[in-house]
Design an enzyme around this catalytic site. Structure first.
Site, PDB file in Angstrom:
ATOM      1  N   SER A   1       0.856  -1.192   0.000  1.00  0.00           N
ATOM      2  CA  SER A   1       0.000   0.000   0.000  1.00  0.00           C
ATOM      3  C   SER A   1       0.884   1.232   0.000  1.00  0.00           C
ATOM      4  O   SER A   1       2.001   1.193   0.527  1.00  0.00           O
ATOM      5  CB  SER A   1      -0.892   0.012   1.242  1.00  0.00           C
ATOM      6  OG  SER A   1      -1.500   1.278   1.392  1.00  0.00           O
TER       7      SER A   1
ATOM      8  N   TYR B   1      -1.158   0.349  10.696  1.00  0.00           N
ATOM      9  CA  TYR B   1      -1.361  -0.262   9.374  1.00  0.00           C
ATOM     10  C   TYR B   1      -0.190   0.076   8.434  1.00  0.00           C
ATOM     11  O   TYR B   1       0.372  -0.804   7.777  1.00  0.00           O
ATOM     12  CB  TYR B   1      -2.678   0.263   8.785  1.00  0.00           C
ATOM     13  CG  TYR B   1      -2.966  -0.188   7.363  1.00  0.00           C
ATOM     14  CD1 TYR B   1      -3.441  -1.466   7.108  1.00  0.00           C
ATOM     15  CD2 TYR B   1      -2.765   0.682   6.285  1.00  0.00           C
ATOM     16  CE1 TYR B   1      -3.715  -1.870   5.804  1.00  0.00           C
ATOM     17  CE2 TYR B   1      -3.038   0.287   4.984  1.00  0.00           C
ATOM     18  CZ  TYR B   1      -3.509  -0.996   4.744  1.00  0.00           C
ATOM     19  OH  TYR B   1      -3.770  -1.394   3.467  1.00  0.00           O
TER      20      TYR B   1
HETATM   21  N1  LIG Z   1      -8.844  -0.904   0.031  1.00  0.00           N
HETATM   22  C1  LIG Z   1      -7.797  -0.078   0.051  1.00  0.00           C
HETATM   23  O1  LIG Z   1      -7.930   1.132   0.058  1.00  0.00           O
HETATM   24  C2  LIG Z   1      -6.426  -0.655  -0.020  1.00  0.00           C
HETATM   25  C3  LIG Z   1      -5.373   0.184  -0.351  1.00  0.00           C
HETATM   26  C4  LIG Z   1      -4.088  -0.320  -0.404  1.00  0.00           C
HETATM   27  C5  LIG Z   1      -3.860  -1.657  -0.132  1.00  0.00           C
HETATM   28  N2  LIG Z   1      -4.903  -2.464   0.214  1.00  0.00           N
HETATM   29  C6  LIG Z   1      -4.600  -3.860   0.517  1.00  0.00           C
HETATM   30  O2  LIG Z   1      -5.199  -4.707  -0.413  1.00  0.00           O
HETATM   31  C7  LIG Z   1      -5.509  -5.952   0.204  1.00  0.00           C
HETATM   32  C8  LIG Z   1      -6.941  -6.316  -0.103  1.00  0.00           C
HETATM   33  O3  LIG Z   1      -7.810  -5.344   0.438  1.00  0.00           O
HETATM   34  P1  LIG Z   1      -9.299  -5.108  -0.060  1.00  0.00           P
HETATM   35  O4  LIG Z   1      -9.393  -3.668  -0.347  1.00  0.00           O
HETATM   36  O5  LIG Z   1      -9.639  -6.056  -1.099  1.00  0.00           O
HETATM   37  O6  LIG Z   1     -10.135  -5.344   1.249  1.00  0.00           O
HETATM   38  P2  LIG Z   1     -10.912  -6.646   1.744  1.00  0.00           P
HETATM   39  O7  LIG Z   1     -11.940  -7.024   0.785  1.00  0.00           O
HETATM   40  O8  LIG Z   1     -11.313  -6.353   3.138  1.00  0.00           O
HETATM   41  O9  LIG Z   1      -9.777  -7.743   1.749  1.00  0.00           O
HETATM   42  C9  LIG Z   1      -8.989  -8.053   2.853  1.00  0.00           C
HETATM   43  C10 LIG Z   1      -8.851  -9.537   2.865  1.00  0.00           C
HETATM   44  O10 LIG Z   1      -7.968  -9.954   3.879  1.00  0.00           O
HETATM   45  C11 LIG Z   1      -8.536 -11.097   4.482  1.00  0.00           C
HETATM   46  N3  LIG Z   1      -8.030 -11.322   5.807  1.00  0.00           N
HETATM   47  C12 LIG Z   1      -8.031 -10.466   6.854  1.00  0.00           C
HETATM   48  N4  LIG Z   1      -7.481 -11.067   7.915  1.00  0.00           N
HETATM   49  C13 LIG Z   1      -7.131 -12.308   7.541  1.00  0.00           C
HETATM   50  C14 LIG Z   1      -6.537 -13.399   8.200  1.00  0.00           C
HETATM   51  N5  LIG Z   1      -6.156 -13.330   9.483  1.00  0.00           N
HETATM   52  N6  LIG Z   1      -6.326 -14.536   7.505  1.00  0.00           N
HETATM   53  C15 LIG Z   1      -6.688 -14.623   6.220  1.00  0.00           C
HETATM   54  N7  LIG Z   1      -7.264 -13.618   5.541  1.00  0.00           N
HETATM   55  C16 LIG Z   1      -7.483 -12.476   6.210  1.00  0.00           C
HETATM   56  C17 LIG Z   1      -9.998 -10.822   4.489  1.00  0.00           C
HETATM   57  O11 LIG Z   1     -10.687 -12.038   4.672  1.00  0.00           O
HETATM   58  P3  LIG Z   1     -12.090 -12.163   5.446  1.00  0.00           P
HETATM   59  O12 LIG Z   1     -13.113 -12.199   4.355  1.00  0.00           O
HETATM   60  O13 LIG Z   1     -11.997 -13.445   6.154  1.00  0.00           O
HETATM   61  O14 LIG Z   1     -12.190 -10.975   6.328  1.00  0.00           O
HETATM   62  C18 LIG Z   1     -10.168 -10.241   3.111  1.00  0.00           C
HETATM   63  O15 LIG Z   1     -10.279 -11.261   2.168  1.00  0.00           O
HETATM   64  C19 LIG Z   1      -5.218  -5.782   1.670  1.00  0.00           C
HETATM   65  O16 LIG Z   1      -3.930  -6.311   1.946  1.00  0.00           O
HETATM   66  C20 LIG Z   1      -5.163  -4.293   1.842  1.00  0.00           C
HETATM   67  O17 LIG Z   1      -4.329  -3.911   2.906  1.00  0.00           O
HETATM   68  C21 LIG Z   1      -6.183  -2.008   0.236  1.00  0.00           C
END
Ligand SMILES: NC(=O)c1ccc[n+]([C@@H]2O[C@H](COP(=O)([O-])OP(=O)(O)OC[C@H]3O[C@@H](n4cnc5c(N)ncnc54)[C@H](OP(=O)(O)O)[C@@H]3O)[C@@H](O)[C@H]2O)c1
Ligand SMILES: Cc1cc2nc3c(=O)[nH]c(=O)nc-3n(C[C@H](O)[C@H](O)[C@H](O)COP(=O)(O)OP(=O)(O)OC[C@H]3O[C@@H](n4cnc5c(N)ncnc54)[C@H](O)[C@@H]3O)c2cc1C
Lengths: 262, 504
Positions: A155, A168
C-alpha cells in the site's frame, strides 16, 4: 504456465475473499486463468467467490481454510495448494503454481490499536508476519518449480507512513520491504515478485471512509495489475500517478508531512 | 550406405545455445552426467523458466537421462539451439537436454546425396561442410542456427515449401530415444524392406512437428539437394498492394524453387500490403557473371564472424517510428523489377544471421512472432487482409512481416504447413492490448480453417489447439504409446495441454 504476455493459467490466493483479489481474478479469468485455489478464513464466503469464478469459465476452483496469522500452518497449506494445482495430473504435465496473490490484510482501528497492544499486534501479524511467512513458503515452491510470480498487495500507506494510520502503514512498510528483499533473493531463478502499491481503493476495507485524493476502484487496480504482469513490472502503483506523488511525498520534511499527511 | 567422404562439421564455437544464463550456485551433480541450473527462454526472450541443463555428447547419455527421469518422475525435454520463439525447449523445474553436442556426421554418401547425422548438428555446420562439395540442405529456415533435431521437431519449412514441402519430407530415417526405448522410424511411403523403411511410420510422423514430445531424436538420415554454387539467381520486384503481391505469387511461384514476399505492415489504405517479392533458384556456374564464375570460389560458403548486439538496450530500438522508417527505406531501395541478380546463399536465406543476438534489440520484454497459415481461398485471403488492417489500426509495428505460399502439407498430425498462405509477424512484446489482439486473430485464423505455428508460439489459448490441429488426438495417442508415464514435458506442452494426459 505464464505466457509471453504474463498471463497465468493457475493461481493461489491468500485472502481469497478480498475485493481487490476478486477483481484481479475476474480480469485474469477473461484471459487465461484456468485453475484457482482460494485460501481464507471464511469458508462460505470463499465458496461464493469460487462460484462466481466458475461462472466466468475458470474450470477448476478449490477452497482451503487458512488464517494467515496461523503461521504454523502455512507450510501445509502451501503443500495442499500445490497438490491441488499440480499433482492432479500425471508427471509434471501441469505447470504448478503460476501466480501467488497475497491479498490478506486488515486496516485496523488506529486509535483503538494505539490503546491496545494486542490489537496493534494483530494488525501487524495479519499484514506483515503472517503474509511474510506464507510468502517464504510459496517462494520455496516457485523457486524449485523454476517459474511463477508472486503478486503482493502492499500500500502507499507503507511508502510514507502517516501519523493517522501508522500501525497499518508500518505493517505495509514491513511487508513491502520484505517483498523487495524476497524479489532480489529470487532474481534469476525464474520466480519473481511484483509489489502492488494501491492508494485509496473503494472496497469494504475502506467503506464509510472519506475517499483520499486519487481514490480508485478494485477493477481499476486489477487493470493496473494486469498491465504490470504484461510488462513484468517489479512495482505497480495504482493509479500509476501515485508513483510521482510519492516520489515527492518521500522528500517532504516530517513536520510538513504531519500537516499534509492528514 | 556407402561411406564415401568423411565430413567434419565446422565447430560451432560462436553458435552457443541462445539465452542460456547460468544461475549462481554450484552445479548439482547427484549423478554422473553434470547439470547446471539455468534460466532459459526461446528466441523471443519471453517467459523465462529455470531448469537443470545437461549437455550430452554421446547418445547413450540420453538413454541414461531418460531412465533417470523415469525413476525420479522428473520431466525432461530436448533442446537444440533455442531458435524456437516461445517455451517449446524449456521444462521449468525439470531437466533440459542440450543436444548440440551430438553434432557428428556419422555417415555420408556424396554420390547419391544422403547423410546420416547427429541430431545436434546445426544446419550452419552442415552448409559449411556440404556446399563446397556440391550439396545443400533440402529445407532451410530463415536462420542457419537451428539443429537437425529442432528442424525435425518443428517440421520446418523454407522459402521452397511450395516446391519441395517441409523438412521431414526429406528425412528417410530417424533414431529416437523414447521413454519406452530406442526406436528406429521411417516414413511408410518409401518402403524398401532391406532398409527397414516403413517401420514405426506413425512415430516418424508424430515426431515431425511433435515439438520434442515423442522422444529425443538422436540421429537422422537426410536426402540432400545438389547445387553447383553457393550463389542464388534472384528476381526481385515490388508489389503495390496485397492483391498485387498475391496474384504475382499465384501466377509466378511455380517457376521458382524459392519464393517469399516481405510486406510493409505499416503501409495503410491504398498501399496496404505493399511488398517486395523475392524469388530465385540455385545458380549454376554458367548463370553467374564472369567475375564470380570460378568453380571453387563460387561454391565457397564461409559466413564471416558476426557482429553481436552486446547487451539489451534500454527501451526498444525497434519501435513504431524506427520500424516505419526502416520499412520506407527498404521498400524504396527495392528495385521495381530486377531479374537474374546473383546473391550469395547466406544473405538470400539468412539475412539476419550476420547479426548475433539481434533478438536483444526488442529490449527487456522481448518479442512475439505470430505466424499463421490459412488455406487458399477467399476466407483465408480475407483473414490476411484483416490481420494487416488490424496491425495498421493499432499501429502495431512489425519489423518482420513475411508472406509465403505453402504447397500441400505432409502426413504429420502436428505439422504446421497446409496448402495456402502463411504470414509471419515479429511483434514487440509489452504494448497494452497485444495479447487480446492476438487472441482475436487466432479466432479469425481458426474460423478460416487455419492455424498458428507452434515453433513460434508463446501465447496461444489452449482451447484453440485442437481446433487448429484437428489431428491432435492422433499425435497424443502415439505419444502415450512411447511415453506412457509422461516423462517428456515442456513448458509449451503444459501451457497448451499438448500431452492430453488430463483426460486419461
Ligand atoms: N482498500 C484499500 O484502500 C487498499 C489500499 C491499499 C492496499 N490495500 C490492501 O489490499 C488488500 C486487499 O484489500 P481489499 O481492499 O480487497 O479489502 P478486503 O476485501 O477487506 O480484503 C482483505 C482480505 O484480507 C482477508 N483477511 C483479513 N485477515 C485475515 C486473516 N487473518 N487470515 C486470512 N485472511 C485475512 C480478508 O478475509 P475475510 O473475508 O476473512 O475478512 C479479506 O479477504 C489488503 O492487503 C489491503 O491492505 C487495500
Ligand atoms: C530468425 C529465425 C527465422 C526462422 N525462420 C523459420 C522458417 O523460415 N521456417 C521455419 O519452419 N522455422 C523458422 N524458424 C524457427 C526454427 O526453425 C524452429 O523453431 C526450429 O525448431 C529451431 O531449432 P532449434 O535447434 O533452435 O530448436 P529449439 O528451439 O532448441 O527447440 C525447438 C523444439 O525442438 C525440440 N527438439 C530440439 N532438439 C530435439 C531432438 N534432438 N529431438 C527431438 N526434439 C528436439 C525441442 O524440444 C523443441 O520442442 C526461425 C527461427 C528464427 C530464430
Amino acid at each position: 504456465m505464464n505466457n509471453a504476455t504474463g498471463m497465468p493459467q493457475s493461481a493461489v490466493v491468500i485472502g481469497g475473499t478480498s475485493e481487490i483479489a476478486q477483481a484481479i481474478l475476474r480480469a485474469l479469468a477473461a484471459r487465461r486463468l484456468q485453475s484457482v485455489v482460494l485460501t481464507g478464513r471464511d469458508s462460505s464466503h470463499l465458496g461464493e467467490v469460487a462460484t462466481d469464478l466458475r461462472s466466468l469459465g475458470v474450470a477448476h476452483v478449490e477452497t482451503l481454510v487458512f488464517d494467515v496469522t496461523d503461521v504454523a500452518h502455512c507450510r501445509s497449506v502451501a503443500a495442499k495448494a500445490l497438490a491441488l494445482l499440480g499433482d492432479s495430473s500425471p508427471a509434471g504435465s501441469s505447470g504448478g503454481i503460476d501466480l501467488v496473490l497475497v491479498a490478506a490484510g486488515m486496516l485496523g482501528d488506529q486509535p483503538g490499536d494505539e490503546a491496545d497492544p494486542i490489537a496493534a499486534a494483530d494488525v501487524l501479524t495479519t499484514n506483515f508476519t503472517g503474509p511474510a511467512a506464507t510468502m517464504l513458503e510459496f517462494a520455496g515452491i516457485l523457486h524449485s518449480q523454476g517459474h511463477g510470480r508472486m503478486v503482493v498487495l502492499s500500500s502507499v500507506a507503507g511508502v510514507r507512513v502517516r501519523r493517522e494510520n501508522f500501525v497499518y502503514g508500518s505493517s505495509k512498510a514491513g511487508l513491502d520491504a520484505f517483498a523487495t528483499g524476497l524479489s532480489s533473493a529470487l532474481a534469476g531463478t525464474g520466480a519473481s515478485v511484483m509489489i502492488v502499491r494501491p492508494g485509496f481503493v473503494a472496497t469494504r476495507m475502506t467503506a464509510g471512509m472519506a475517499p483520499a485524493p486519487f481514490a480508485t476502484t478494485a477493477d481499476a487496480v486489477a487493470a493496473d495489475v494486469l498491465r504490470g504482469l504484461e510488462r513484468s513490472s517489479p512495482i505497480v502503483w495504482s493509479p500509476p500517478v501515485l508513483r510521482k506523488v510519492f516520489a515527492v511525498a518521500r522528500l517532504v520534511p516530517e513536520p510538513l508531512w504531519r500537516k499534509v499527511g492528514r | 550406405m556407402a561411406r564415401a567422404v568423411r565430413l567434419r562439421c565446422v565447430p560451432l564455437t560462436e553458435v552457443g545455445p541462445a539465452d542460456l544464463q547460468t544461475l549462481s550456485g554450484a552445479p548439482s551433480s547427484s549423478t554422473t552426467i553434470p547439470r547446471v541450473r539455468r534460466l532459459l527462454t526461446g528466441w523471443g526472450r519471453t517467459s523465462p523458466s529455470a531448469a537443470d541443463v545437461v549437455s550430452v555428447r554421446r547418445p547413450e547419455q540420453i538413454d541414461a537421462l531418460i531412465a533417470e527421469a523415469a525413476r525420479s518422475a522428473r520431466p525432461l525435454v530436448p533442446r537444440g539451439l533455442g531458435r524456437s520463439y516461445g517455451d517449446a525447449a524449456q521444462c521449468a523445474g525439470g531437466l533440459v537436454v542440450d543436444t548440440t553436442g551430438l553434432n557428428h556426421v556419422l555417415d555420408s554418401d556424396l554420390e547419391s546425396g544422403s547423410i546420416r547425422v547427429g541430431a545436434g548438428a546445426s544446419l550452419h555446420s552442415l552448409m559449411c561442410a556440404l556446399v563446397p562439395r556440391g550439396w545443400f540442405v533440402p529445407v532451410t529456415p530463415g536462420t542457419r542456427f537451428v539443429t537437425i533435431g529442432g528442424a525435425i521437431a518443428a517440421d520446418i519449412h523454407g522459402k521452397n515449401h511450395h516446391h519441395d514441402g517441409s523438412f521431414m519430407q526429406h528425412v528417410t530415417r530417424l533414431s529416437i530415444a523414447a521413454p519406452v526405448g530406442r526406436i528406429e522410424a521411417s516414413p511408410s511411403t518409401r518402403a524398401s524392406p532391406d532398409d527397414g523403411a516403413g517401420a514405426n511410420a506413425d512415430l516418424f510422423w508424430a515426431t515431425a512437428g511433435g515439438m520434442g514430445l515423442t522422444g529425443i531424436v538422436v540421429e537422422a538420415t537426410i536426402r540432400l539437394l545438389p547445387v553447383e554454387t553457393a550463389w542464388m539467381n534472384v528476381d526481385t520486384e515490388r508489389c503495390r498492394d496485397l492483391d498485387d503481391c498475391m496474384s504475382k505469387m499465384e501466377s509466378g511461384d511455380s517457376g521458382y524453387r524459392y519464393s517469399v514476399a516481405w510486406i510493409d505492415c505499416l503501409a495503410r489504405g491504398r498501399h496496404m500490403g505493399r511488398a517486395v517479392l523475392t524469388r530465385g533458384d540455385h545458380a549454376r556456374l554458367d548463370d553467374l557473371p564472369p567475375r564470380l564464375r570460378h568453380a571453387t570460389s563460387a561454391s565457397r560458403f564461409e559466413p564471416t564472424s558476426r557482429f553481436e548486439v552486446p547487451f539489451i538496450p534500454p527501451g526498444r530500438l525497434l519501435n513504431p517510428v524506427t520500424v516505419a522508417a526502416f520499412n520506407e527505406m527498404w521498400f524504396r531501395k527495392a528495385p521495381l523489377l530486377q531479374t537474374g541478380h546473383p546473391e550469395h546463399m547466406t544473405t538470400f536465406f539468412h539475412p539476419l544471421d550476420g547479426i548475433g543476438a539481434w533478438n536483444r534489440l526488442y529490449g527487456r520484454l522481448g518479442f512475439i512472432q505470430y505466424q499463421l497459415v490459412v488455406p487458399t481461398g477467399s476466407a483465408g485471403e480475407g483473414v490476411l487482409r484483416r490481420v494487416l488492417e488490424r496491425l495498421g489500426e493499432t499501429r502495431t509495428a512489425s519489423f518482420l512481416a513475411v508472406l509465403k505460399r505453402f504447397g500441400p502439407g505432409d502426413p504429420a498430425p502436428l505439422s504446421f504447413p497446409m496448402e495456402g498462405w502463411t504470414l509471419a509477424l515479429d511483434l514487440a512484446n509489452g504494448p497494452a492490448g497485444l495479447g487480446e489482439m492476438l487472441d482475436d486473430l487466432d479466432v479469425m485464423v481458426a474460423e478460416a480453417g487455419g492455424r498458428v505455428y507452434l515453433a513460434k508460439d508463446s501465447r496461444l489459448r489452449p482451447e484453440m489447439l485442437s481446433t487448429m490441429y484437428p489431428r491432435l488426438d492422433e499425435f497424443q495417442a502415439v505419444r502415450r504409446k512411447v511415453d506412457p508415464a509422461g516423462i517428456l514435458v515442456s513448458d509449451m506442452a503444459r501451457r497448451l495441454g499438448l500431452l492430453g494426459m488430463e483426460e486419461t
